[in-house]
Each structure stands twice: as structure tokens, then as C-alpha cells.
Design a protein around this motif. Structure first.
Motif, mmCIF file in Angstrom:
data_model
loop_
_atom_site.group_PDB
_atom_site.id
_atom_site.type_symbol
_atom_site.label_atom_id
_atom_site.label_comp_id
_atom_site.label_asym_id
_atom_site.label_seq_id
_atom_site.Cartn_x
_atom_site.Cartn_y
_atom_site.Cartn_z
ATOM 1 N N GLN A 126 11.699 80.824 41.269
ATOM 2 C CA GLN A 126 11.261 81.843 40.094
ATOM 3 C C GLN A 126 10.628 81.516 39.025
ATOM 4 O O GLN A 126 9.825 82.042 38.347
ATOM 5 N N VAL A 127 11.260 80.532 38.258
ATOM 6 C CA VAL A 127 10.800 80.030 37.100
ATOM 7 C C VAL A 127 9.493 79.350 37.181
ATOM 8 O O VAL A 127 8.631 79.588 36.387
ATOM 9 N N TRP A 128 9.170 78.748 38.411
ATOM 10 C CA TRP A 128 7.967 78.137 38.815
ATOM 11 C C TRP A 128 6.805 79.110 38.822
ATOM 12 O O TRP A 128 5.810 79.177 38.049
ATOM 13 N N ARG A 129 7.126 80.378 39.523
ATOM 14 C CA ARG A 129 6.058 81.448 39.434
ATOM 15 C C ARG A 129 5.836 82.071 38.141
ATOM 16 O O ARG A 129 4.685 82.537 37.889
ATOM 17 N N ASP A 130 7.026 82.240 37.239
ATOM 18 C CA ASP A 130 6.876 82.816 36.166
ATOM 19 C C ASP A 130 6.237 82.001 34.729
ATOM 20 O O ASP A 130 5.646 82.670 34.017
ATOM 21 N N ASN A 131 6.611 80.659 35.087
ATOM 22 C CA ASN A 131 6.292 79.851 33.845
ATOM 23 C C ASN A 131 5.545 78.741 33.740
ATOM 24 O O ASN A 131 5.289 78.041 32.744
ATOM 25 N N CYS A 132 5.392 78.159 35.161
ATOM 26 C CA CYS A 132 4.663 76.794 35.273
ATOM 27 C C CYS A 132 3.582 76.774 36.000
ATOM 28 O O CYS A 132 3.138 77.490 36.551
ATOM 29 N N LEU A 144 10.591 72.253 44.845
ATOM 30 C CA LEU A 144 11.099 73.519 44.617
ATOM 31 C C LEU A 144 12.110 73.706 45.543
ATOM 32 O O LEU A 144 13.316 74.442 45.180
ATOM 33 N N ASP A 145 11.903 73.431 46.824
ATOM 34 C CA ASP A 145 13.152 73.667 47.778
ATOM 35 C C ASP A 145 14.413 73.166 47.318
ATOM 36 O O ASP A 145 15.382 73.545 47.572
ATOM 37 N N MET A 146 14.054 71.753 47.197
ATOM 38 C CA MET A 146 15.193 70.812 46.735
ATOM 39 C C MET A 146 15.945 71.328 45.613
ATOM 40 O O MET A 146 17.265 71.651 45.582
ATOM 41 N N LEU A 147 15.405 71.700 44.387
ATOM 42 C CA LEU A 147 15.761 72.422 43.402
ATOM 43 C C LEU A 147 16.757 73.725 43.719
ATOM 44 O O LEU A 147 17.828 73.954 42.986
ATOM 45 N N ASP A 148 16.071 74.646 44.495
ATOM 46 C CA ASP A 148 16.550 76.002 44.844
ATOM 47 C C ASP A 148 18.024 75.497 45.622
ATOM 48 O O ASP A 148 18.924 76.383 45.466
ATOM 49 N N TYR A 149 17.793 74.427 46.333
ATOM 50 C CA TYR A 149 19.062 74.184 47.229
ATOM 51 C C TYR A 149 20.164 73.978 46.114
ATOM 52 O O TYR A 149 21.379 74.357 46.390
ATOM 53 N N TYR A 150 19.990 72.942 45.260
ATOM 54 C CA TYR A 150 21.044 72.612 44.285
ATOM 55 C C TYR A 150 21.507 73.480 43.608
ATOM 56 O O TYR A 150 22.747 73.841 43.112
ATOM 57 N N HIS A 170 7.929 63.891 36.557
ATOM 58 C CA HIS A 170 8.404 65.335 37.329
ATOM 59 C C HIS A 170 9.574 65.804 36.696
ATOM 60 O O HIS A 170 10.211 67.005 36.513
ATOM 61 N N ARG A 171 10.641 64.785 36.220
ATOM 62 C CA ARG A 171 11.959 65.180 35.690
ATOM 63 C C ARG A 171 11.931 66.031 34.469
ATOM 64 O O ARG A 171 12.783 66.953 34.413
ATOM 65 N N ALA A 172 10.888 66.441 33.910
ATOM 66 C CA ALA A 172 10.739 67.414 32.830
ATOM 67 C C ALA A 172 11.048 68.868 33.442
ATOM 68 O O ALA A 172 11.450 69.647 32.729
ATOM 69 N N LEU A 173 10.354 68.925 34.754
ATOM 70 C CA LEU A 173 10.609 70.209 35.418
ATOM 71 C C LEU A 173 12.047 70.877 35.406
ATOM 72 O O LEU A 173 12.177 71.716 34.872
ATOM 73 N N TRP A 174 12.682 69.986 36.197
ATOM 74 C CA TRP A 174 14.078 70.275 36.293
ATOM 75 C C TRP A 174 14.931 69.999 35.337
ATOM 76 O O TRP A 174 15.856 71.040 35.049
ATOM 77 N N HIS A 175 14.775 69.185 34.312
ATOM 78 C CA HIS A 175 15.624 69.338 32.797
ATOM 79 C C HIS A 175 15.271 70.712 32.256
ATOM 80 O O HIS A 175 16.176 71.062 31.773
ATOM 81 N N LEU A 176 14.194 71.117 32.107
ATOM 82 C CA LEU A 176 13.930 72.451 31.466
ATOM 83 C C LEU A 176 14.536 73.528 32.141
ATOM 84 O O LEU A 176 15.020 74.497 31.448
ATOM 85 N N ILE A 177 14.252 73.543 33.606
ATOM 86 C CA ILE A 177 14.918 74.726 34.253
ATOM 87 C C ILE A 177 16.466 74.735 34.155
ATOM 88 O O ILE A 177 16.945 75.721 33.866
ATOM 89 N N PHE A 178 17.124 73.624 34.387
ATOM 90 C CA PHE A 178 18.639 73.497 34.576
ATOM 91 C C PHE A 178 19.000 73.604 32.749
ATOM 92 O O PHE A 178 20.121 73.949 32.802
#
Length: 409
Positions: free
Chosen positions: A290-296, A252-258, A218-226
Motif C-alpha cells: 500500500q505504501v508503494w502504491r501511495d508514495n513510491c 514487495l511480496d516479501m515485505l508484505d509477508y514479513y 534498495h534498503r532505503a525502501l524497507w527502512h522508510l516503510i518499517f
């Protein structure tokens, strides 16, 4: 789908050549080294030594078994041992500097073989090309070659686990890879199991691997986002495959929080968090959801019943069912039952999207062509709508495991 049958595209299947059959696909200068390596290599995988191993490369057998299972097309990830690798490339650690040249030659050989294998079933296989991250410019060249060769499944993004010796996936060093994938509309696939660090041989190692492996993937998701990859390349597609799907809304809730905390901190120099948010607004742009909705997208292999109620939060247009053929944990030969246990009672248009329509859009399959095959072999709409009352006695997929619940990750 047709009026009566679903057009099923498995977004997660695996294939590869038999070991010696890779030789013709290697550059000739590596033939002597390959002969020496192959003569002493001992395959560590029982399933690749069994009489069913040819499902990885026997095109006719594969088509027949998938059609019998109701599947008309597939996204093809790697499975067998490419030249000069110690294990299947999905799980192999990053090569050392000394190993890189031969390993890279081995992956190029696999990509060439895969292009020919996909060409044996035109329009029905989207092959996923392999790259290494040690040499970014060479990876970019291979992505272009793979696209030109007709591999429509995109690339498989290797993991960068702790201790790998290569930069983390958020690193700007990989920007040329994201750029060429966005330019060529090449999906970036990150498959479960491909990012875990070595754990040794202690008795607990396998249990720890099972607990942690999806998190590392899963780390690939937040690495590419951030890391801002999607901000710099708005058309980039990321697909997370065989990692489950129920974890996505919570993460996604957690990532939005951070993201919110760090973005706010970046404008308030007096807060303790301010140093962590420095530069973030400029580097990443849109928030994680938003990134998830647009790209993932998610390759939701053998989707389980407890994940299905989350489909709206995940995104109905994001979910791509997969059978994981020919793995033991896959749903074959009970994919119809796997679809029923997950999707019985749902609106047919939702099922059609998750079992084929979304994958066709992401990987460029021609649905009109596939509908013609599905009219002959696809599971019927009425069949999938019928709740599964009895799990097949020989079914071994987690899709049929009772008592599942949404995992932390």
C-alpha cells in the motif's frame, strides 16, 4: 505526447561543474582551502578527463545531444567532483566529523551551481539537490534553500551503509527531513550505487560490488516503510533510481509477508516472533504494498525488455524511464532504439506515461510546454512501435544486453 510524437523526459541524467568552476559558488572563507585542495587533487575518473567531459556542464552541447536523442527534459543527478570530496559525491563515504564542514560547503556550492545550470534551460531541467545526513537541521535548511532556488528535482538521499557512523535510514532522527520534504512536495531520490559499504581493493571487490550494490540501494525502501516515515508523512514521495525495476514485485511480496507475520506476532505474546513485532503496528501503519502504491516511484533507467511485462505489478503510474546521460552505460545516442527494444508493441498511452508523463507529474514539469519541443524532436509513436531488429553496433547500455531475466534484487 502529441498526436504523432512522444514527450520523453529522462528521469535519470547526471551533471556537475568542472572542478575549478565550483570556486565562485563557495563561500569566500573556503577559497584558500579550496585552492590548496584543488592544486593537488587527482581526478580518478577517466570520463571526467576525456574531451567529452564537458557534457556535464556545457549547457548548449547537452541540450543539442539530448534533443538529437529524442529527449526534451531531464532530472539532473550529480556526477562530477564537488569541492573537498575524494570522489564523486554519489559514491563518497559519509564524512568524518573533521571533514563535515568543508564537505558540506562543497555540496552547497554544487547546489548553487546546479540552480544556475537548470536556469539556463527553463522548464527542461529538474535539478536534484544534495544533502548530508550528519546534521539533520542543516539538511532541512538546505532543502528549503534548494526549493527556493528553483531546484525541482527534490533531494538525493545519501546512503547509510554499515560502518558509516550515521544512523540507519529507519531512524527517527531523520524525521525532520521527511517532514520538510512532505511539506514542500520535495521528492526524496535514492540513486543506485549510493549506499554500498567500502569493499577494499581485492580483485573480487568489483564483482562483489556489482552483485550487491543494487541491494544496498534498495534498503532505503524497507527502512522508510518499517520506520514509519510514510505513516507520519502521508504525502512523502520516494523515488528509487537506476536500481532496475524487475525486483520490485517480488520484494514487495516479501515485505508484505514479513509485515503480516510481525504484525500478527505483535498480538500474540507466546510466539517466538512476538519480540520482533513489538511496536510495529503503532510505528508503520499501512502495509508495504500500500505504501508503494501511495508514495513510491521508480526511476527505471534504460528499462530492459524482461522488466516490461511486470509493469502492471510495479504500477504503470510509477515507472519513469531514464537515459542515464552522459554515462557510458546510458542509452545515448541510441535512446530511440532503447525505447523500441523495451516498449515496441505496447499501447501508446502506456508508453507515454512511462517515458514522460509520470516524470512530469512527480517532478512538476509542464507537459504542455514540453509537448511543443517534442513536436520538433521527440521520437514518433510509429517509430517506437516498430520492434528493434538489430542492436546498434556501438551501443554499450545494458538496455541492449541480450538474455536478461528478472533478478532477485
Amino acid at each position: 505526447m502529441t498526436a504523432e510524437r512522444y514527450t520523453v523526459v529522462s528521469a535519470d541524467c547526471h551533471a556537475g561543474a568542472d572542478l575549478l568552476d565550483y570556486r565562485p559558488y563557495l563561500e569566500s572563507k573556503y577559497h584558500d582551502a579550496f585552492d590548496a585542495w584543488a592544486a593537488t587533487y587527482v581526478n580518478p575518473y577517466e570520463d571526467l578527463m576525456a574531451d567529452t567531459a564537458d557534457r556535464n556542464w556545457n549547457s548548449a552541447r547537452r541540450l543539442a545531444e539530448l534533443e538529437e536523442d529524442g529527449i526534451v527534459a531531464e532530472v539532473v543527478f550529480p556526477n562530477t567532483i564537488p569541492p573537498f570530496f575524494p570522489s564523486a559525491s554519489l559514491m563518497a563515504p559519509a564524512p568524518t566529523r573533521e571533514e563535515f564542514e568543508q564537505r558540506w560547503a562543497g555540496l552547497r556550492a554544487h547546489n548553487r551551481w546546479l540552480a544556475d545550470f537548470c536556469a539556463e534551460a527553463p522548464g527542461r531541467r529538474a535539478g536534484v539537490a544534495q544533502i548530508l545526513l550528519n546534521d539533520v537541521q542543516e539538511a532541512v535548511r538546505e532543502i528549503r534553500r534548494a526549493k527556493e532556488a528553483g531546484l525541482t528535482g527534490g533531494i538525493m538521499l545519501p546512503g547509510a551503509p554499515p560502518g558509516s557512523g550515521i544512523p540507519e535510514l529507519y531512524s527517527g532522527a531523520y524525521d525532520p527531513i521527511w517532514a520538510v520534504c512532505a511539506e514542500l512536495d520535495v521528492p526524496v531520490n535514492h540513486h543506485g550505487g549510493s549506499a554500498s559499504p567500502p569493499l577494499g581493493e581485492e580483485p573480487a571487490a568489483r564483482a562483489v560490488f556489482m552483485v550487491e550494490t543494487t541491494w544496498f540501494s534498495h534498503r532505503a525502501l524497507w527502512h522508510l516503510i518499517f520506520g514509519g516515515a510514510f505513516d507520519r508523512h502521508p504525502s512523502l514521495k520516494l523515488v528509487l533510481t537506476e536500481q532496475g525495476s524487475g525486483w520490485i514485485p517480488g520484494v514487495l511480496d516479501m515485505l508484505d509477508y514479513y509485515h503480516g507475520r510481525l504484525m500478527a506476532a505483535a498480538t500474540k505474546a507466546s510466539t517466538a516472533e512476538s519480540k520482533f513485532g513489538t511496536g510495529l503496528a503503532e510505528s508503520m501503519g499501512r502495509g508495504p504494498s500500500q505504501v508503494w502504491r501511495d508514495n513510491c516511484f521508480v526511476g527505471a533507467s534504460f528499462m530492459r525488455p524482461h522488466e516490461v511485462p511486470l509493469r502492471d505489478r510495479i504500477g504503470l503510474d510509477k515507472i519513469m524511464w531514464g537515459s542515464d546521460y552522459p554515462h557510458d552505460e546510458g542509452t545515448t545516442p541510441f535512446s530511440r532504439e532503447g525505447l523500441r527494444i523495451a516498449y515496441a508493441g505496447l499501447p501508446s498511452d502506456e508508453v507515454a506515461a512511462m517515458v514522460g508523463g509520470n516524470a512530469a507529474r512527480v517532478y512538476g514539469f509542464d507537459l504542455r510546454f514540453l509537448d511543443e519541443v517534442a513536436a520538433r524532436v521527440g521520437p514518433t509513436v510509429a517509430e517506437v512501435a516498430e520492434p528493434l531488429k538489430e542492436i546498434p553496433a556501438e551501443a554499450s547500455s545494458p538496455a541492449f544486453a541480450l538474455g536478461g531475466s528478472v533478478r532477485v534484487w
